[in-house]
Write an enzyme that holds these catalytic residues in place. Structure first.
Site, PDB file in Angstrom:
ATOM      1  N   GLN A 269       0.621  -1.082   0.139  1.00  0.00           N
ATOM      2  CA  GLN A 269       0.118  -0.070  -0.116  1.00  0.00           C
ATOM      3  C   GLN A 269       0.736   1.486   0.256  1.00  0.00           C
ATOM      4  O   GLN A 269       0.927   1.939  -0.584  1.00  0.00           O
ATOM      5  CB  GLN A 269      -0.605  -0.039   1.028  1.00  0.00           C
ATOM      6  CG  GLN A 269      -2.291  -1.357   0.942  1.00  0.00           C
ATOM      7  CD  GLN A 269      -2.962  -1.423   0.095  1.00  0.00           C
ATOM      8  OE1 GLN A 269      -3.252   0.074  -0.248  1.00  0.00           O
ATOM      9  NE2 GLN A 269      -2.613  -2.032  -0.926  1.00  0.00           N
ATOM     10  N   HIS A 272       1.630   2.832  -3.659  1.00  0.00           N
ATOM     11  CA  HIS A 272       1.081   3.938  -4.363  1.00  0.00           C
ATOM     12  C   HIS A 272       0.985   5.520  -4.097  1.00  0.00           C
ATOM     13  O   HIS A 272       0.833   6.187  -5.471  1.00  0.00           O
ATOM     14  CB  HIS A 272      -0.974   3.733  -3.141  1.00  0.00           C
ATOM     15  CG  HIS A 272      -1.967   2.646  -3.735  1.00  0.00           C
ATOM     16  ND1 HIS A 272      -2.710   2.671  -4.673  1.00  0.00           N
ATOM     17  CD2 HIS A 272      -2.000   1.029  -2.922  1.00  0.00           C
ATOM     18  CE1 HIS A 272      -2.793   1.547  -5.274  1.00  0.00           C
ATOM     19  NE2 HIS A 272      -2.663   1.205  -3.686  1.00  0.00           N
ATOM     20  N   GLU A 338      -8.666   2.000   6.151  1.00  0.00           N
ATOM     21  CA  GLU A 338      -9.734   1.742   4.611  1.00  0.00           C
ATOM     22  C   GLU A 338      -9.468  -0.046   4.348  1.00  0.00           C
ATOM     23  O   GLU A 338     -10.782  -0.452   3.914  1.00  0.00           O
ATOM     24  CB  GLU A 338      -9.142   2.885   3.280  1.00  0.00           C
ATOM     25  CG  GLU A 338      -9.142   2.244   1.664  1.00  0.00           C
ATOM     26  CD  GLU A 338      -8.338   2.870   1.384  1.00  0.00           C
ATOM     27  OE1 GLU A 338      -8.694   2.774  -0.221  1.00  0.00           O
ATOM     28  OE2 GLU A 338      -7.382   2.960   1.407  1.00  0.00           O
ATOM     29  N   HIS A 339      -8.415  -0.930   4.256  1.00  0.00           N
ATOM     30  CA  HIS A 339      -7.679  -2.325   5.019  1.00  0.00           C
ATOM     31  C   HIS A 339      -7.659  -2.414   6.152  1.00  0.00           C
ATOM     32  O   HIS A 339      -6.487  -1.434   6.301  1.00  0.00           O
ATOM     33  CB  HIS A 339      -7.046  -1.753   3.561  1.00  0.00           C
ATOM     34  CG  HIS A 339      -7.473  -1.645   2.135  1.00  0.00           C
ATOM     35  ND1 HIS A 339      -6.060  -0.064   1.763  1.00  0.00           N
ATOM     36  CD2 HIS A 339      -8.069  -1.778   1.102  1.00  0.00           C
ATOM     37  CE1 HIS A 339      -7.143   0.027   0.559  1.00  0.00           C
ATOM     38  NE2 HIS A 339      -7.663  -0.748   0.464  1.00  0.00           N
ATOM     39  N   ASP A 372      -7.663  -5.694  -3.665  1.00  0.00           N
ATOM     40  CA  ASP A 372      -7.132  -4.279  -4.903  1.00  0.00           C
ATOM     41  C   ASP A 372      -7.639  -4.970  -6.262  1.00  0.00           C
ATOM     42  O   ASP A 372      -7.768  -4.169  -7.244  1.00  0.00           O
ATOM     43  CB  ASP A 372      -6.109  -3.962  -4.865  1.00  0.00           C
ATOM     44  CG  ASP A 372      -5.371  -3.412  -3.739  1.00  0.00           C
ATOM     45  OD1 ASP A 372      -6.932  -2.532  -2.892  1.00  0.00           O
ATOM     46  OD2 ASP A 372      -4.537  -2.437  -3.374  1.00  0.00           O
ATOM     47  N   HIS A 431     -51.978  21.764   7.472  1.00  0.00           N
ATOM     48  CA  HIS A 431     -51.304  19.950   7.620  1.00  0.00           C
ATOM     49  C   HIS A 431     -52.202  19.376   8.194  1.00  0.00           C
ATOM     50  O   HIS A 431     -52.843  18.914   6.749  1.00  0.00           O
ATOM     51  CB  HIS A 431     -49.504  19.677   8.383  1.00  0.00           C
ATOM     52  CG  HIS A 431     -48.800  19.581   7.479  1.00  0.00           C
ATOM     53  ND1 HIS A 431     -48.174  21.287   7.392  1.00  0.00           N
ATOM     54  CD2 HIS A 431     -47.668  19.822   7.213  1.00  0.00           C
ATOM     55  CE1 HIS A 431     -46.337  21.425   7.188  1.00  0.00           C
ATOM     56  NE2 HIS A 431     -46.317  20.211   6.812  1.00  0.00           N
TER      57      HIS A 431
END
Length: 446
Positions: A269, A272, A338-339, A372, A431
């Site tokens: 990761q 990235h 995230e992961h 992924d 109403h």
């Protein structure tokens, strides 16, 4: 490489509140609000000048002025024809698995009988049109085409378009592997535009050389901080999936974990982005030492050494020592990665107690990189702690629930008095009068 591969944070013996725990955890510096000021003039320019602004932005930010913004059908077809057969086979399998998983996410309409003659039906209706963003910066992401397009198609969205930045090395078109993935998914509307300007084009719509990109209802897909800022700025004009930040991996491990596995997953990761976050949470000092040694070996030999080393050494990454697996669980739930990988004894039991994560990868044979590409799960996931309140991309992301209310005269009569009473309690008498116009006998003051 820096002297320290990855920072250490020792929280053993500390009893931190949730607020203190969140403050202590490593996070990337990702100031979307500051980036909003940078993208505001870009978005305004697209709103005012349309396609002309997109050509100028491409020249400025991507280093090339495309010949056209919409990618011709023959260019998309050629990209598939020239695609490496092994890459094609891998993409086809990724698509197949994603379709299997996402097909089970489709929702059915439900009708509830509230009273005799009174029903409420929840209909699930896809948005009319979506703009799917596929990044094209430090890496090429045909997998993001799959992750965006498959759930949109299975939600039966009637109109979708893909945008990806023009590439200098490919004649001003998006990367051919991205175009090939579009071809495999039978997506024929692809635009050579990236960054904040692409989000603006999706929101406002553009016309270029007789080709029209109609405004979309929803924009999805990951991107850099400027894409996230444009989403924030345009939210309300267009729906968004999330403000995705730099990718994150957290690994919860005990002394049963394989240090080489853990190190390779952290690096996977980190490659990235220099801002990518890699966090190991463990109660084992021996594992810490072994992972640090494995990182030193692997970082030196990986292709993107400088990028990985910067990410691992940054304030967003750390090895965190805790007292036990219970403390590790509390920490990862506060972090909301995230992961999240679980590499412990009885990993399934530990994973079942995770409340906050974009996706959870259980056991030694479920690395994040599997998700992924080819697990069948979706890799467009919440970042920056947003997994405590948001979900990853799914078929449901493209659906809206619409309540359809059907009451008979008698069913309205039975409950109408309560409607009148509550309307008057809220000082909204009109109403109640809408009910009394149908059933004047319900007027308590008559």
């Amino acid at each position: 490489m820096p002297d320290t591969i990855i920072p250490r944070l020792d929280l053993r013996g500390q009893h931190l509140s949730l607020r203190e725990l969140k403050a202590a955890l490593p996070r990337a510096e990702f100031d979307v609000e500051a980036a909003v000021d940078a993208v505001r003039p870009i978005v305004a320019d697209v709103a005012e000048r349309g396609a002309a602004a997109l050509y100028d932005a491409a020249e400025r930010f991507d280093g090339i002025r495309p010949g056209r913004l919409r990618v011709p059908a023959e260019v998309i077809a050629d990209a598939l024809t020239t695609l490496d057969p092994a890459v094609r086979a891998a993409l086809e399998e990724s698509i197949r698995r994603a379709r299997v998983v996402h097909a089970d996410q489709r929702r059915s309409d439900t009708t509830t009988q509230v009273a005799d003659g009174g029903t409420v039906t929840e209909r699930w209706v896809p948005v009319d049109r979506v703009g799917l963003y596929v990044p094209g910066g430090l890496a090429v992401y045909p997998s993001s085409v799959v992750m965006n397009v498959v759930p949109a198609q299975l939600a039966q969205v009637p109109s979708l378009a893909v945008a990806s930045p023009p590439q200098r090395d490919h004649g001003g078109w998006p990367h051919p592997t991205i175009l090939a993935a579009c071809a495999l998914l039978e997506v024929d509307e692809v635009w050579a535009m990236g960054g904040a300007q692409a989000v603006a084009a999706f929101a406002y719509g553009i016309e270029d050389d007789g080709e029209v990109c109609d405004p979309v209802s929803l924009v999805t897909g990951p991107g850099n901080i400027y894409v996230a800022a444009a989403k924030r700025l345009l939210k309300g004009i267009v729906g968004i999936d999330a403000e995705a930040g730099p990718t994150e991996i957290a690994v919860l491990a005990d002394d049963s974990a394989d240090a080489d596995h853990v190190a390779s997953d952290l690096i996977s990761q980190a490659e990235h982005d220099p801002l990518a976050a890699a966090v190991l949470v463990t109660d084992s000092p021996d594992l810490v030492d072994a992972v640090e040694a494995a990182l030193a070996r692997r970082v030196a030999s990986t292709k993107h050494t400088e990028r990985v080393a910067t990410a691992l050494a940054g304030r967003q990454s750390a090895i965190v020592l805790v007292d036990d697996v219970e403390a590790a669980l509390a920490l990862v739930n506060a972090y909301a990665a995230e992961h999240l990988e679980i590499q412990t004894r009885d990993a399934a039991s530990v994973a079942a107690r995770v409340r906050n994560a974009g996706a959870v990868f259980v056991g030694p044979w479920s690395p994040v990189s599997l998700g992924d590409y080819a697990a069948g799960s979706n890799h467009v996931l919440p970042t920056g702690g947003c997994a405590c309140h948001s979900s990853g991309l799914s078929v449901q992301s493209f659906l809206r629930g619409i309540h359809v209310v059907t009451y008979s005269s008698q069913a309205l009569r039975e409950v109408g008095g309560h409607v009148v009473t509550l309307a008057r309690a809220e000082d909204l008498p009109a109403h109640g009068e809408a009910v009394l116009a149908r059933h004047p006998e319900l007027d308590p003051s008559a």
